[in-house]
Design an enzyme around this catalytic site. Structure first.
Site, PDB file in Angstrom:
ATOM      1  N   ASP A  26     -22.577  13.446 -31.088  1.00  0.00           N
ATOM      2  CA  ASP A  26     -22.298  12.512 -32.191  1.00  0.00           C
ATOM      3  C   ASP A  26     -23.512  12.415 -33.097  1.00  0.00           C
ATOM      4  O   ASP A  26     -24.585  11.995 -32.660  1.00  0.00           O
ATOM      5  CB  ASP A  26     -21.965  11.140 -31.579  1.00  0.00           C
ATOM      6  CG  ASP A  26     -21.620  10.082 -32.611  1.00  0.00           C
ATOM      7  OD1 ASP A  26     -21.539  10.395 -33.807  1.00  0.00           O
ATOM      8  OD2 ASP A  26     -21.436   8.918 -32.184  1.00  0.00           O
ATOM      9  N   ASP A  42     -17.071   3.320 -34.069  1.00  0.00           N
ATOM     10  CA  ASP A  42     -18.482   2.955 -33.924  1.00  0.00           C
ATOM     11  C   ASP A  42     -18.666   1.459 -34.119  1.00  0.00           C
ATOM     12  O   ASP A  42     -18.666   0.956 -35.244  1.00  0.00           O
ATOM     13  CB  ASP A  42     -19.313   3.713 -34.968  1.00  0.00           C
ATOM     14  CG  ASP A  42     -19.440   5.185 -34.624  1.00  0.00           C
ATOM     15  OD1 ASP A  42     -19.926   5.485 -33.519  1.00  0.00           O
ATOM     16  OD2 ASP A  42     -19.064   6.028 -35.453  1.00  0.00           O
TER      17      ASP A  42
HETATM   18  C1  DX5 Z   1     -24.089   6.847 -35.607  1.00  0.00           C
HETATM   19  C2  DX5 Z   1     -22.620   6.817 -35.175  1.00  0.00           C
HETATM   20  C3  DX5 Z   1     -21.822   8.000 -35.615  1.00  0.00           C
HETATM   21  C4  DX5 Z   1     -22.084   8.619 -36.886  1.00  0.00           C
HETATM   22  C5  DX5 Z   1     -21.298   9.856 -37.230  1.00  0.00           C
HETATM   23  O1  DX5 Z   1     -24.655   5.637 -35.367  1.00  0.00           O
HETATM   24  O2  DX5 Z   1     -22.538   6.707 -33.791  1.00  0.00           O
HETATM   25  O3  DX5 Z   1     -20.623   8.218 -34.956  1.00  0.00           O
HETATM   26  O4  DX5 Z   1     -22.051   7.689 -37.887  1.00  0.00           O
HETATM   27  O5  DX5 Z   1     -21.411  10.098 -38.594  1.00  0.00           O
HETATM   28  P1  DX5 Z   1     -22.026  11.443 -39.216  1.00  0.00           P
HETATM   29  O6  DX5 Z   1     -21.143  12.564 -38.782  1.00  0.00           O
HETATM   30  O7  DX5 Z   1     -21.971  11.190 -40.683  1.00  0.00           O
HETATM   31  O8  DX5 Z   1     -23.420  11.572 -38.686  1.00  0.00           O
HETATM   32 ZN    ZN Z   2     -20.582   7.142 -32.643  1.00  0.00          ZN
END
Ligand code: DX5
Ligand code: ZN
Length: 223
Positions: free
Chosen positions: A181, A33
């Site tokens: 996601d 990310d």
């Molecule tokens: C959000 C990101 C993610 C996210 C996933 O901005 O794209 O990939 O942090 O984390 P969880 O599973 O904790 O929501």
């Molecule tokens: Zn992501």
């Protein structure tokens, strides 16, 4: 359904160990990310191409690495992530001006390409490009940080993409992957699998201080 860890909740001083632990637990897809301090609503920064390159070197060539670009200038800077060794670049349709050109440029570089849309963006922002995409990512939180609550209202959009992708495949087209996601945990992973998701990104539900990554995967798989 495949599981791809998001490393945002990892201790970044121990990132290599977290990656090793994930791979030992059977993970073969890592989701990176990238936030640039501008595009996401909370204006935060995560990491850039140098860290991406180190991650690729650590995991070796056999782990699939995607890069979710939450940045203002993906059309100008995507090549830095391709050069850092990712297999797939995923750009936000809301953040780019000319998806068709970006898709063909990324593909010409030899890197796979996907588009992602926010919870409040309609599927028709991406559907016209579906025949050319390796992956569609549906956000089930507003991007910006890990650990947010899942937004169940994205169900119809996920199912709509499933139908469109299945139709494309049965017409001999690309086998575009469908990814989700944000906010996926043991309690809702089987639900999103039943919607037809191919790959679920899981951050805080996988990398946390409650249990090991292997234990968290086992719990997710047992539901
Ligand atoms: C959000 C990101 C993610 C996210 C996933 O901005 O794209 O990939 O942090 O984390 P969880 O599973 O904790 O929501
Ligand atoms: Zn992501």
């Amino acid at each position: 359904m495949q599981i791809a860890p998001s490393i945002l909740t990892a201790d970044f001083t121990r990132l290599g160990e977290v990656l090793d632990e994930s791979i030992d637990a059977g993970i073969d897809w890592i989701h990176l990310d990238v936030m640039d301090g501008n595009w996401v609503i909370n204006e935060t920064i995560t990491f850039g191409p140098a860290v991406v390159r180190s991650i690729r070197e650590r995991v070796g060539p056999d782990v699939f690495v995607d890069c979710h670009l939450m940045i203002t200038n993906a059309e100008r800077t995507w090549r830095q992530y391709a050069d850092a060794g990712v297999d797939l670049i995923i750009a936000h349709v809301e953040a780019i001006d000319d998806p068709a050109t970006l898709i063909s440029e990324i593909r010409e570089s030899g890197t796979m390409v996907g588009l992602v849309l926010n919870p409040d963006t309609e599927s028709n922002a991406i559907l016209p490009y579906l025949p050319d995409l390796d992956l569609v990512l549906v956000m089930s939180v507003v991007p910006g940080k890990g650990g947010q609550s899942f937004m169940p209202g994205v169900e119809n959009k996920v199912r709509e993409f499933r139908v469109a992708i299945d139709r494309q495949i049965s017409n001999g087209g690309k086998r575009t992957k469908l990814m989700i996601d944000g906010g996926i945990k043991a309690h809702n992973a089987s639900m999103v699998a039943s919607w037809g998701v191919d790959v679920a990104v899981i951050g805080s539900g996988l990398i946390n201080d409650k249990a090991s990554i292997a234990e968290n995967i086992a719990e997710i798989r047992s539901q």
